[in-house]
Design a protein around this motif. Structure first.
Motif, PDB file in Angstrom:
ATOM      1  N   SER A   1       0.881  -1.157   0.000  1.00 45.26           N
ATOM      2  CA  SER A   1       0.000   0.000   0.000  1.00 45.26           C
ATOM      3  C   SER A   1       0.924   1.214   0.000  1.00 45.26           C
ATOM      4  O   SER A   1       1.685   1.409   0.940  1.00 45.26           O
ATOM      5  CB  SER A   1      -0.881  -0.016   1.247  1.00 45.26           C
ATOM      6  N   CYS A   2       0.890   1.991  -1.081  1.00 44.89           N
ATOM      7  CA  CYS A   2       1.883   3.052  -1.262  1.00 44.89           C
ATOM      8  C   CYS A   2       1.272   4.222  -2.018  1.00 44.89           C
ATOM      9  O   CYS A   2       0.441   4.027  -2.905  1.00 44.89           O
ATOM     10  CB  CYS A   2       3.066   2.490  -2.038  1.00 44.89           C
ATOM     11  N   ILE A   3       1.698   5.442  -1.661  1.00 47.05           N
ATOM     12  CA  ILE A   3       1.318   6.634  -2.413  1.00 47.05           C
ATOM     13  C   ILE A   3       2.574   7.437  -2.721  1.00 47.05           C
ATOM     14  O   ILE A   3       3.463   7.568  -1.877  1.00 47.05           O
ATOM     15  CB  ILE A   3       0.278   7.498  -1.655  1.00 47.05           C
ATOM     16  N   ASP A   4       2.645   7.920  -3.943  1.00 48.35           N
ATOM     17  CA  ASP A   4       3.720   8.807  -4.378  1.00 48.35           C
ATOM     18  C   ASP A   4       3.093  10.071  -4.937  1.00 48.35           C
ATOM     19  O   ASP A   4       2.150   9.986  -5.729  1.00 48.35           O
ATOM     20  CB  ASP A   4       4.562   8.161  -5.495  1.00 48.35           C
ATOM     21  N   ILE A   5       3.610  11.220  -4.542  1.00 45.00           N
ATOM     22  CA  ILE A   5       3.243  12.473  -5.187  1.00 45.00           C
ATOM     23  C   ILE A   5       4.490  12.904  -5.941  1.00 45.00           C
ATOM     24  O   ILE A   5       5.565  13.053  -5.363  1.00 45.00           O
ATOM     25  CB  ILE A   5       2.757  13.533  -4.187  1.00 45.00           C
ATOM     26  N   VAL A   6       4.331  13.042  -7.252  1.00 44.85           N
ATOM     27  CA  VAL A   6       5.463  13.200  -8.163  1.00 44.85           C
ATOM     28  C   VAL A   6       5.271  14.445  -9.024  1.00 44.85           C
ATOM     29  O   VAL A   6       4.164  14.720  -9.479  1.00 44.85           O
ATOM     30  CB  VAL A   6       5.578  11.958  -9.080  1.00 44.85           C
ATOM     31  N   ARG A   7       6.384  15.175  -9.237  1.00 44.00           N
ATOM     32  CA  ARG A   7       6.394  16.257 -10.223  1.00 44.00           C
ATOM     33  C   ARG A   7       7.144  15.742 -11.437  1.00 44.00           C
ATOM     34  O   ARG A   7       8.253  15.215 -11.315  1.00 44.00           O
ATOM     35  CB  ARG A   7       7.098  17.510  -9.698  1.00 44.00           C
ATOM     36  N   VAL A   8       6.540  15.889 -12.610  1.00 41.94           N
ATOM     37  CA  VAL A   8       7.177  15.442 -13.842  1.00 41.94           C
ATOM     38  C   VAL A   8       8.310  16.414 -14.164  1.00 41.94           C
ATOM     39  O   VAL A   8       8.103  17.631 -14.204  1.00 41.94           O
ATOM     40  CB  VAL A   8       6.166  15.389 -15.004  1.00 41.94           C
ATOM     41  N   THR A   9       9.492  15.873 -14.386  1.00 39.41           N
ATOM     42  CA  THR A   9      10.654  16.719 -14.677  1.00 39.41           C
ATOM     43  C   THR A   9      10.724  17.042 -16.167  1.00 39.41           C
ATOM     44  O   THR A   9      10.164  16.338 -17.005  1.00 39.41           O
ATOM     45  CB  THR A   9      11.957  16.021 -14.245  1.00 39.41           C
ATOM     46  N   ARG A  10      11.445  18.106 -16.457  1.00 43.13           N
ATOM     47  CA  ARG A  10      11.687  18.494 -17.846  1.00 43.13           C
ATOM     48  C   ARG A  10      12.870  17.689 -18.379  1.00 43.13           C
ATOM     49  O   ARG A  10      13.687  17.200 -17.596  1.00 43.13           O
ATOM     50  CB  ARG A  10      11.989  19.986 -17.932  1.00 43.13           C
ATOM     51  N   PRO A  11      12.987  17.547 -19.699  1.00 41.27           N
ATOM     52  CA  PRO A  11      14.135  16.828 -20.255  1.00 41.27           C
ATOM     53  C   PRO A  11      15.457  17.447 -19.771  1.00 41.27           C
ATOM     54  O   PRO A  11      15.600  18.664 -19.757  1.00 41.27           O
ATOM     55  CB  PRO A  11      13.967  16.993 -21.765  1.00 41.27           C
ATOM     56  N   GLY A  12      16.371  16.597 -19.337  1.00 43.28           N
ATOM     57  CA  GLY A  12      17.667  17.059 -18.859  1.00 43.28           C
ATOM     58  C   GLY A  12      17.723  17.277 -17.360  1.00 43.28           C
ATOM     59  O   GLY A  12      18.806  17.366 -16.787  1.00 43.28           O
ATOM     60  N   GLU A  13      16.574  17.378 -16.697  1.00 43.15           N
ATOM     61  CA  GLU A  13      16.552  17.531 -15.241  1.00 43.15           C
ATOM     62  C   GLU A  13      16.790  16.170 -14.583  1.00 43.15           C
ATOM     63  O   GLU A  13      16.358  15.147 -15.118  1.00 43.15           O
ATOM     64  CB  GLU A  13      15.197  18.047 -14.753  1.00 43.15           C
ATOM     65  N   PRO A  14      17.442  16.166 -13.426  1.00 41.48           N
ATOM     66  CA  PRO A  14      17.584  14.893 -12.716  1.00 41.48           C
ATOM     67  C   PRO A  14      16.227  14.431 -12.184  1.00 41.48           C
ATOM     68  O   PRO A  14      15.339  15.242 -11.936  1.00 41.48           O
ATOM     69  CB  PRO A  14      18.538  15.228 -11.562  1.00 41.48           C
TER      70      PRO A  14
END
Length: 154
Positions: free
Chosen positions: A62-75
């Protein structure tokens, strides 16, 4: 354009595996079959991704992730079922913690704020406070207005 998107694989097998998105601006949806689909999100989009799995004896994940999509070239960090990955703003495992995050999202929505627009710092704050076993500060309209002003000048 599609290689700048983050792709999230969702699976739904009743009472076995359930992956779903709680919030986030979907740019594209691809249905693979009746149990699987792929949702794509644009750069800088924030989304909440939940994963749940069980076996004959009960819940195993049971897991939740809140994620921001990175731009190309970003880590970026790798996140299961998310290609290529993204900036992890919050990750909690175990149903009691996942439930607390979902309740925090509900409280934010109750104030009339879309969770997609919440300051990334708040998700990190929530993550860190929960890891430390402390009560997080609520996300208020004043905090949100301050975030919108900071974002406008940067």
């Amino acid at each position: 354009m599609t290689d700048t998107l983050a792709h999230v694989e969702l699976t739904w097998i009743e009472k076995r595996i359930e992956h779903w998105i709680r919030f986030g601006p979907v740019a594209h949806e691809q249905i693979l079959d009746r149990r699987r689909r792929i949702l794509s999100f644009p750069p800088d989009a924030v989304f909440a991704f939940l994963r749940w799995a069980a076996n004959d004896y009960g819940t195993v994940v049971s897991c939740i992730d809140i994620v921001r999509v990175t731009r190309p070239g970003e880590p970026y960090q790798t996140v299961p079922f998310v290609r290529p990955g993204g900036e992890s703003l919050l990750r909690q495992t175990g149903w009691p913690k996942v439930r607390l995050v979902l309740e925090a999202v509900d409280r934010i929505e109750a104030t009339g704020i879309d969770p997609v627009d919440v300051a990334p710092e708040h998700w990190r704050h929530l993550h860190n406070r929960m890891l430390a076993g402390q009560t997080p500060r609520p996300y208020t309209r004043d905090r949100h207005q301050a975030w919108l002003r900071r974002r406008a000048v940067s």
